[in-house]
Design an enzyme around this catalytic site. Structure first.
Site, PDB file in Angstrom:
ATOM      1  N   HIS A  36      18.678  12.532   4.913  1.00 55.79           N
ATOM      2  CA  HIS A  36      19.564  13.622   5.353  1.00 55.79           C
ATOM      3  C   HIS A  36      20.815  13.188   6.141  1.00 55.79           C
ATOM      4  O   HIS A  36      20.981  13.543   7.315  1.00 55.79           O
ATOM      5  CB  HIS A  36      18.785  14.679   6.132  1.00 55.79           C
ATOM      6  N   ASN A  68       4.770  13.966   8.892  1.00 57.26           N
ATOM      7  CA  ASN A  68       4.663  14.449  10.287  1.00 57.26           C
ATOM      8  C   ASN A  68       3.772  15.691  10.376  1.00 57.26           C
ATOM      9  O   ASN A  68       4.199  16.773  10.745  1.00 57.26           O
ATOM     10  CB  ASN A  68       6.048  14.708  10.902  1.00 57.26           C
ATOM     11  N   HIS A  84       8.578  19.088   3.799  1.00 54.45           N
ATOM     12  CA  HIS A  84       7.493  19.152   4.783  1.00 54.45           C
ATOM     13  C   HIS A  84       6.542  20.261   4.338  1.00 54.45           C
ATOM     14  O   HIS A  84       6.877  21.443   4.461  1.00 54.45           O
ATOM     15  CB  HIS A  84       8.061  19.482   6.172  1.00 54.45           C
ATOM     16  N   ASN A 114      17.594  19.241  12.664  1.00 57.65           N
ATOM     17  CA  ASN A 114      17.850  17.856  13.049  1.00 57.65           C
ATOM     18  C   ASN A 114      17.946  16.972  11.804  1.00 57.65           C
ATOM     19  O   ASN A 114      16.994  16.959  11.042  1.00 57.65           O
ATOM     20  CB  ASN A 114      16.706  17.299  13.904  1.00 57.65           C
ATOM     21  N   HIS A 162      14.817   8.494   9.036  1.00 57.83           N
ATOM     22  CA  HIS A 162      15.501   9.588   9.742  1.00 57.83           C
ATOM     23  C   HIS A 162      16.248   8.914  10.885  1.00 57.83           C
ATOM     24  O   HIS A 162      15.634   8.376  11.799  1.00 57.83           O
ATOM     25  CB  HIS A 162      14.457  10.585  10.268  1.00 57.83           C
ATOM     26  N   ARG A 216       3.414  20.441   5.520  1.00 57.25           N
ATOM     27  CA  ARG A 216       2.662  20.800   6.740  1.00 57.25           C
ATOM     28  C   ARG A 216       1.151  20.658   6.654  1.00 57.25           C
ATOM     29  O   ARG A 216       0.465  21.092   7.588  1.00 57.25           O
ATOM     30  CB  ARG A 216       2.994  22.238   7.165  1.00 57.25           C
ATOM     31  N   ASP A 224      15.008  18.576   2.735  1.00 58.63           N
ATOM     32  CA  ASP A 224      14.427  18.600   4.084  1.00 58.63           C
ATOM     33  C   ASP A 224      13.820  19.982   4.352  1.00 58.63           C
ATOM     34  O   ASP A 224      13.952  20.533   5.453  1.00 58.63           O
ATOM     35  CB  ASP A 224      15.460  18.225   5.162  1.00 58.63           C
ATOM     36  N   HIS A 264      12.429  14.926   0.020  1.00 59.55           N
ATOM     37  CA  HIS A 264      12.248  15.203   1.450  1.00 59.55           C
ATOM     38  C   HIS A 264      11.774  16.633   1.692  1.00 59.55           C
ATOM     39  O   HIS A 264      12.571  17.553   1.871  1.00 59.55           O
ATOM     40  CB  HIS A 264      13.585  14.959   2.168  1.00 59.55           C
TER      41      HIS A 264
HETATM   42  O1  DOR Z   1      14.951  19.779  11.631  1.00 58.87           O
HETATM   43  C1  DOR Z   1      14.024  19.046  11.345  1.00 58.87           C
HETATM   44  N1  DOR Z   1      12.803  19.543  11.093  1.00 58.87           N
HETATM   45  N2  DOR Z   1      14.226  17.743  11.281  1.00 58.87           N
HETATM   46  C2  DOR Z   1      13.210  16.861  11.118  1.00 58.87           C
HETATM   47  O2  DOR Z   1      13.444  15.695  11.077  1.00 58.87           O
HETATM   48  C3  DOR Z   1      11.821  17.326  11.029  1.00 58.87           C
HETATM   49  C4  DOR Z   1      11.778  18.711  10.564  1.00 58.87           C
HETATM   50  C5  DOR Z   1      10.439  19.351  10.748  1.00 58.87           C
HETATM   51  O3  DOR Z   1       9.427  18.684  10.487  1.00 58.87           O
HETATM   52  O4  DOR Z   1      10.387  20.526  11.090  1.00 58.87           O
HETATM   53 ZN    ZN Z   2      14.131  14.070   9.187  1.00 60.08          ZN
END
Ligand code: DOR
Ligand code: ZN
Length: 422
Positions: free
Chosen positions: A228, A91, A59, A274, A175, A61, A301, A57
């Protein structure tokens, strides 16, 4: 040829052994391998030699938010954290919801120092209305499906997604938060949200979606991986579902076994995430869930944001924290050095188990396996300095903390991709 000499190997067997690497593979694991001229010898005496970590998990970007992180800086942060395989969430902008966007990520990943995989989105544009083409995503190289960050709210659509995912042989990473119950702020509903006079995100918002998704997994036979996990109630639901035979796996993250909601009072938006940081009772339940196997894996995450986005007042700031460069040390500090977990168990939670969840060939340290290896000193103390991160993100709530356990080298596909800065 690279010879790792004198370490303690945490592989198929645990104990003192040397590891010989050639052509990107481990070609021998044995006691006192004799050196020859064609070998480069790395003295790893006193250190743990373990399979490279697998993080389900992250990101990174790309495309669209390269000012927060890009695939190369994310991969460098992974290498610095002992992670040799990571799974990107989709995302991005545009969302990774088509063969073209998957190809864009896998293309860039070819130059990364570690293995960078991607999930494809469950719904077009993560809008929660129309399913993506799962077979096309899989053919392009997506190894899982997720609408992480903007979870699928319709139970009917999630049911259809699971039916399709089962047919395509892909795991859905969910999620779990009910959107209508989480009106922003990244703070747990409870004592802290009350103190700050903010609307919090209640535990039930997570639990109701976990319950929904394990029921749907049970009914459809699809494999669902719960992302998470942060609450005691969610651990409980997953435990019972697994006992009843549902095809469900789950992960948690270091922030959920090492911090509570009180951190928001101390650090404001730096502790905004989150799902949110929860209570001491939740932390205990997360640790118990890891202990009894209800939670299979530790992921990060890793969610980089710019400092500008994180230094706004709590209600306006972005949610998320970077985690790749602190995850192993946090697990060692909070789980191993507290006497709750063996080193073997922590390594399994961070390598073999996550690899199995998405069915990839990783997390193994044995003759014939890919030479993905992390070498660390589980007793070395160090202080987290976000300025030294390889990640573009400095948004960690662990800055200034003293942790115990430090990565010395990371080897990916036989190459040393990280060496501890002195
Ligand atoms: O805190 C979070 N940030 N929770 C998520 O599910 C997405 C993530 C983000 O992409 O910044
Ligand atoms: Zn998430």
């Amino acid at each position: 040829m690279l010879l790792l000499k004198g370490g303690t190997v945490y592989g198929k067997n645990t104990g003192p052994a040397d590891v010989l690497i050639d052509g990107g593979k481990i070609i021998d694991v044995a006691h006192a391998i004799s050196e020859t001229e064609e070998m480069t010898v790395l003295d790893v005496s006193g250190l743990a030699v373990a399979p490279g970590l697998v993080d389900l998990h992250v990101h990174f970007r790309e495309p669209g938010f390269e000012y927060k992180e890009d695939i190369m800086t994310g991969a460098a942060a992974a290498a610095a954290g002992g992670v040799t395989t990571c799974l990107c969430m989709p995302n991005t902008s545009p969302v990774i919801d088509s063969a073209e966007t998957v190809n864009l990520v896998t293309g860039k990943a070819l130059n990364a120092p570690i293995r960078v995989l991607t999930a494809g989105a469950v719904t077009v544009g993560q809008k929660g209305a129309e399913l993506t083409d799962f077979n096309a995503l899989k053919s392009a190289g997506a190894v899982a499906l997720s609408d992480d960050g903007l979870p699928v709210q319709s139970a009917a659509l999630m049911r259809k997604a699971m039916q399709h995912a089962k047919a395509s042989g892909l795991t859905i990473i969910s999620h779990c938060e009910d959107e209508e119950m989480v009106k922003n702020y990244g703070v747990n509903e409870g004592a802290v949200s009350e103190k700050l006079a903010l609307q919090g995100r209640p535990a039930i918002a997570e639990e109701i979606m976990v319950a929904r998704d394990v029921m749907l997994a049970n009914e459809t036979g699809a494999h669902v991986h719960i992302a998470h996990v942060s609450t005691a109630g969610a651990v409980d639901i997953i435990r019972k579902a697994r006992q009843a035979g549902a095809n469900v796996t789950a992960e948690t993250c270091p922030q959920y076994f090492s911090l509570t909601e009180d951190e928001v009072l101390r650090q404001g938006a730096l502790a905004r995430v989150n799902p949110p940081l929860r209570t001491g009772n939740d932390v205990e339940a997360i640790i118990a869930g890891l202990q009894d196997g209800t939670l299979d894996a530790i992921a990060t995450d890793h969610a980089p944001h710019s400092m500008e986005e994180k230094t706004k007042p709590l209600p306006d700031a972005m949610s998320g924290l970077v985690g790749l460069e602190t995850s192993l040390a946090l697990a060692l500090t909070h789980l191993y050095h507290t006497g709750k977990f063996s080193l073997e168990k922590i390594i399994a939670l961070m390598s073999a188990n996550p690899a199995k969840i998405i069915g990839i060939d990783a997390g193994v340290l044995d003759t014939g396996a890919c030479a993905d290896i992390v070498i660390f000193d589980h007793n070395e103390e160090w202080t987290v300095d976000p300025e030294k991160f390889k990640s573009k993100g400095r948004n960690t709530p662990f800055g200034g903390q003293k942790l115990c356990g430090r990565i010395r080298y990371t080897i990916s596909r036989g190459e040393i991709v990280y060496k501890q800065d002195k």
